[in-house]
Every structure is written in structure tokens, then in C-alpha cells.
Design a protein around this motif. Structure first.
Motif, PDB file in Angstrom:
ATOM      1  N   TYR A  61       0.911  -1.326   0.018  1.00 24.59           N
ATOM      2  CA  TYR A  61      -0.108   0.015   0.018  1.00 24.59           C
ATOM      3  C   TYR A  61       0.859   1.384   0.050  1.00 24.59           C
ATOM      4  O   TYR A  61       1.972   1.353   0.583  1.00 24.59           O
ATOM      5  N   LEU A  62       0.400   2.209  -0.564  1.00 25.39           N
ATOM      6  CA  LEU A  62       0.941   3.432  -0.423  1.00 25.39           C
ATOM      7  C   LEU A  62      -0.063   4.472  -0.115  1.00 25.39           C
ATOM      8  O   LEU A  62      -1.253   4.800  -0.767  1.00 25.39           O
ATOM      9  N   GLY A  63      -0.031   5.080   1.043  1.00 21.78           N
ATOM     10  CA  GLY A  63      -0.922   5.777   1.806  1.00 21.78           C
ATOM     11  C   GLY A  63      -0.860   7.286   2.146  1.00 21.78           C
ATOM     12  O   GLY A  63       0.649   7.671   2.216  1.00 21.78           O
ATOM     13  N   THR A  64      -1.612   8.164   2.011  1.00 23.17           N
ATOM     14  CA  THR A  64      -1.426   9.570   2.146  1.00 23.17           C
ATOM     15  C   THR A  64      -0.937   9.637   3.731  1.00 23.17           C
ATOM     16  O   THR A  64      -1.471   9.166   4.685  1.00 23.17           O
ATOM     17  N   GLU A  65      -0.183  10.752   4.017  1.00 18.21           N
ATOM     18  CA  GLU A  65       0.072  10.837   5.543  1.00 18.21           C
ATOM     19  C   GLU A  65      -1.116  11.684   6.148  1.00 18.21           C
ATOM     20  O   GLU A  65      -1.119  11.521   7.362  1.00 18.21           O
ATOM     21  N   GLU A  66      -1.668  12.454   5.324  1.00 15.84           N
ATOM     22  CA  GLU A  66      -3.108  13.103   5.812  1.00 15.84           C
ATOM     23  C   GLU A  66      -4.517  12.029   5.945  1.00 15.84           C
ATOM     24  O   GLU A  66      -4.491  11.474   4.691  1.00 15.84           O
ATOM     25  N   ASN A  67      -5.023  12.405   6.796  1.00 15.45           N
ATOM     26  CA  ASN A  67      -6.733  11.791   6.773  1.00 15.45           C
ATOM     27  C   ASN A  67      -7.466  12.510   5.999  1.00 15.45           C
ATOM     28  O   ASN A  67      -7.524  14.042   5.958  1.00 15.45           O
ATOM     29  N   TYR A  68      -8.580  12.037   5.302  1.00 18.89           N
ATOM     30  CA  TYR A  68      -9.473  12.836   4.646  1.00 18.89           C
ATOM     31  C   TYR A  68     -10.837  12.086   4.759  1.00 18.89           C
ATOM     32  O   TYR A  68     -11.079  10.917   4.650  1.00 18.89           O
ATOM     33  N   ASP A  94      -1.908  -1.470   9.306  1.00 23.38           N
ATOM     34  CA  ASP A  94      -1.282  -2.127  10.358  1.00 23.38           C
ATOM     35  C   ASP A  94      -0.545  -3.121   9.673  1.00 23.38           C
ATOM     36  O   ASP A  94      -1.066  -4.202   9.553  1.00 23.38           O
ATOM     37  N   GLY A  95       0.997  -3.110   9.567  1.00 18.25           N
ATOM     38  CA  GLY A  95       1.707  -3.770   8.686  1.00 18.25           C
ATOM     39  C   GLY A  95       1.268  -3.634   7.415  1.00 18.25           C
ATOM     40  O   GLY A  95       1.517  -2.735   6.634  1.00 18.25           O
ATOM     41  N   THR A  96       0.830  -4.803   6.797  1.00 21.18           N
ATOM     42  CA  THR A  96      -0.029  -4.955   5.576  1.00 21.18           C
ATOM     43  C   THR A  96      -1.476  -4.943   5.692  1.00 21.18           C
ATOM     44  O   THR A  96      -2.075  -5.525   4.624  1.00 21.18           O
ATOM     45  N   MET A  97      -1.935  -5.069   6.750  1.00 21.53           N
ATOM     46  CA  MET A  97      -3.595  -5.321   7.018  1.00 21.53           C
ATOM     47  C   MET A  97      -4.324  -3.911   6.871  1.00 21.53           C
ATOM     48  O   MET A  97      -3.955  -3.320   7.795  1.00 21.53           O
ATOM     49  N   VAL A  98      -5.153  -3.992   6.086  1.00 23.41           N
ATOM     50  CA  VAL A  98      -5.824  -2.835   5.942  1.00 23.41           C
ATOM     51  C   VAL A  98      -7.416  -2.719   6.350  1.00 23.41           C
ATOM     52  O   VAL A  98      -7.733  -3.763   6.327  1.00 23.41           O
ATOM     53  N   SER A  99      -7.488  -1.568   6.891  1.00 25.31           N
ATOM     54  CA  SER A  99      -8.874  -1.377   7.658  1.00 25.31           C
ATOM     55  C   SER A  99      -9.768  -0.384   6.750  1.00 25.31           C
ATOM     56  O   SER A  99      -9.138   0.729   6.946  1.00 25.31           O
ATOM     57  N   GLY A 114     -16.021  -1.207  -8.459  1.00 25.94           N
ATOM     58  CA  GLY A 114     -17.003  -1.579  -7.417  1.00 25.94           C
ATOM     59  C   GLY A 114     -16.202  -1.239  -5.879  1.00 25.94           C
ATOM     60  O   GLY A 114     -15.108  -0.889  -5.867  1.00 25.94           O
ATOM     61  N   ILE A 115     -16.922  -1.556  -4.794  1.00 27.37           N
ATOM     62  CA  ILE A 115     -16.682  -1.287  -3.540  1.00 27.37           C
ATOM     63  C   ILE A 115     -16.520  -2.566  -2.808  1.00 27.37           C
ATOM     64  O   ILE A 115     -17.437  -3.245  -2.612  1.00 27.37           O
ATOM     65  N   TYR A 116     -15.213  -2.659  -2.189  1.00 31.24           N
ATOM     66  CA  TYR A 116     -14.899  -4.018  -1.391  1.00 31.24           C
ATOM     67  C   TYR A 116     -14.492  -3.588   0.022  1.00 31.24           C
ATOM     68  O   TYR A 116     -13.598  -2.570   0.100  1.00 31.24           O
ATOM     69  N   GLU A 117     -14.974  -4.286   0.967  1.00 30.17           N
ATOM     70  CA  GLU A 117     -14.562  -3.914   2.524  1.00 30.17           C
ATOM     71  C   GLU A 117     -13.404  -5.018   2.765  1.00 30.17           C
ATOM     72  O   GLU A 117     -13.725  -6.344   2.955  1.00 30.17           O
ATOM     73  N   SER A 118     -12.129  -4.720   2.846  1.00 29.68           N
ATOM     74  CA  SER A 118     -11.202  -5.681   3.119  1.00 29.68           C
ATOM     75  C   SER A 118     -11.299  -6.243   4.589  1.00 29.68           C
ATOM     76  O   SER A 118     -11.707  -5.419   5.716  1.00 29.68           O
ATOM     77  N   TYR A 119     -10.995  -7.454   5.010  1.00 33.35           N
ATOM     78  CA  TYR A 119     -10.792  -8.028   6.280  1.00 33.35           C
ATOM     79  C   TYR A 119     -12.328  -7.555   6.822  1.00 33.35           C
ATOM     80  O   TYR A 119     -12.356  -7.539   8.128  1.00 33.35           O
ATOM     81  N   GLY A 120     -13.370  -7.786   6.164  1.00 31.29           N
ATOM     82  CA  GLY A 120     -14.643  -7.367   6.722  1.00 31.29           C
ATOM     83  C   GLY A 120     -15.712  -7.966   5.904  1.00 31.29           C
ATOM     84  O   GLY A 120     -15.943  -9.346   5.695  1.00 31.29           O
ATOM     85  N   GLY A 172     -16.218   6.022   8.862  1.00 35.25           N
ATOM     86  CA  GLY A 172     -14.984   5.669   8.827  1.00 35.25           C
ATOM     87  C   GLY A 172     -13.987   6.806   8.960  1.00 35.25           C
ATOM     88  O   GLY A 172     -14.460   8.083   8.644  1.00 35.25           O
ATOM     89  N   LYS A 173     -12.770   6.807   9.348  1.00 33.90           N
ATOM     90  CA  LYS A 173     -11.671   7.652   9.504  1.00 33.90           C
ATOM     91  C   LYS A 173     -10.502   7.204   9.056  1.00 33.90           C
ATOM     92  O   LYS A 173     -10.102   5.816   9.227  1.00 33.90           O
ATOM     93  N   GLY A 174      -9.730   7.765   8.160  1.00 35.50           N
ATOM     94  CA  GLY A 174      -8.375   7.346   7.874  1.00 35.50           C
ATOM     95  C   GLY A 174      -7.961   8.180   6.341  1.00 35.50           C
ATOM     96  O   GLY A 174      -8.615   9.281   5.953  1.00 35.50           O
ATOM     97  N   GLY A 175      -6.941   7.603   5.678  1.00 31.42           N
ATOM     98  CA  GLY A 175      -6.293   8.193   4.518  1.00 31.42           C
ATOM     99  C   GLY A 175      -6.803   7.619   3.240  1.00 31.42           C
ATOM    100  O   GLY A 175      -7.618   6.866   3.408  1.00 31.42           O
ATOM    101  N   ILE A 176      -6.380   7.988   2.286  1.00 31.00           N
ATOM    102  CA  ILE A 176      -6.280   7.238   0.912  1.00 31.00           C
ATOM    103  C   ILE A 176      -5.334   6.530   0.635  1.00 31.00           C
ATOM    104  O   ILE A 176      -3.828   6.916   0.955  1.00 31.00           O
TER     105      ILE A 176
END
Length: 198
Positions: A61-68, A94-99, A114-120, A172-176
């Protein structure tokens, strides 16, 4: 004359405010503003952001430092080889486990947009199969994602793929995040990643 000046000033301030809302998340030079998760490859080449499977053939994953929270993001992608990837919204790693929730970027017949919810809950919504023809595999594609409250709408090359409402996404809260799927053999190019806060 004074009224014309004031009107021009208001228009100028308004245009400036709109321009300030847009943020180029990728500068075309380096990965400033981003965090790499995992051992897969993320690098800049000829002004493009490149995501590529590494020797571990795992998720990356490559994630933004900022949350949106509420935003509209537009970006362009071009797939090579497998091309299985995605754009995560309001997500954490967390590591490579995304929420969080992924707007799918995948080869033909694999539900891009489409929209997929990982580990959910897994797949929350898939586009109608006939919309898959909007994907130009091996060429540049433009994706637009609008996230507002509990509503997520995705577009691919101007075609509305899904329009989905979900209470859990709304909280939900978090980045891109951009994703490399596991399995190896994946290479995707990205450019013109622009975000507008809503």
C-alpha cells in the motif's frame, strides 16, 4: 466603478478559494506526502507513479500522510500485466493489514469501480457487468471517486460505476491508499492524482 471593483474582488476571492481546495497528492517527482506499507515497489519514473509487485509477492500500500473525510478525488491509471489494484478511502494500515474500503481497479471482468471491504464484509457493491466496457485495459483510464458522509460514488472514464450508501463507511476515518494486490506480476502506473475537500 466601486461596485464593479467589489464584484471583481469577490469573484477573485471565490476563484482562489476553489483553487485552494484542490490538492495535487502526487507531485510527479517523489513520494513526499505518502507512506509505503509492505515490501512491494512504489517509485517515480518519467513523472509517473509506478506500483509494482516485489519479490515477496504480497499486498502493498501507498497511503497519504493526511486523513480525508469528505472529498472528491480524480486520478488516472494504466495497467500492465495483471493490473489488480485499488483506491482505498477512509482507511488505515497495520503492517499490510488494511482496515477500510476499496474502490476496485482490476483487469477486465473483475469489477473495476466496485466497493470492497477488506477483512470485513467483502464485496459491498459491484458495477453492472455491461459497465465493464468503460475500462481501457493497457491504456490510461480516469477514475473519479466522490465520498460524502455515508455516500460513495465512483466513475470510470465518465461512466458512473456505483452509487452506494453505507453507515459504516460514513463513520470511517483514515487516509487514501493505493494498493498492490498479492500474487505477484502486477504493475500499474498512476498520474494526475488530485483531491478536492468537500
Amino acid at each position: 466603478m466601486k461596485n464593479i471593483f467589489m464584484l471583481a474582488l469577490v469573484v477573485l476571492i471565490g476563484q482562489n478559494a476553489i483553487a485552494q481546495k484542490k490538492v495535487d497528492l502526487f507531485n510527479g517527482k517523489n513520494l513526499d506526502g505518502w507512506i509505503i506499507y509492505g515490501t512491494e515497489k512504489w517509485y517515480v519514473e518519467d513523472g509517473l507513479l509506478v506500483s509494482e509487485s516485489g519479490p515477496d509477492k504480497g499486498y502493498g500500500y501507498l497511503g497519504t500522510e493526511e486523513n480525508y473525510d469528505d472529498f472528491e478525488i480524480t486520478l488516472e491509471f494504466k495497467q500492465e500485466a495483471n493490473g489488480n489494484s485499488g483506491v482505498f478511502i477512509r482507511s488505515t494500515v497495520d503492517g499490510t493489514m488494511v482496515s477500510g474500503w476499496q474502490v476496485e481497479v482490476a483487469p477486465p471482468g473483475s469489477d473495476t469501480g466496485g466497493i470492497y471491504e477488506s477483512y470485513g464484509r467483502g464485496w459491498l457493491v459491484k458495477p453492472d457487468p455491461e459497465k465493464d466496457k468503460a475500462l481501457k485495459f493497457g491504456d490510461w483510464n480516469k477514475m473519479r471517486i466522490v465520498v460524502k458522509g455515508d455516500q460513495v460514488t465512483s466513475y470510470l472514464n465518465g461512466v458512473k460505476m456505483v452509487d452506494f450508501s453505507d453507515e459504516k463507511i460514513g463513520g470511517g476515518k483514515g487516509g487514501i491508499l493505493l494498493q498492490i494486490h498479492d500474487g505477484g506480476g502486477i504493475k500499474v502506473y498512476w498520474r494526475n492524482i488530485v483531491l478536492k475537500k468537500l
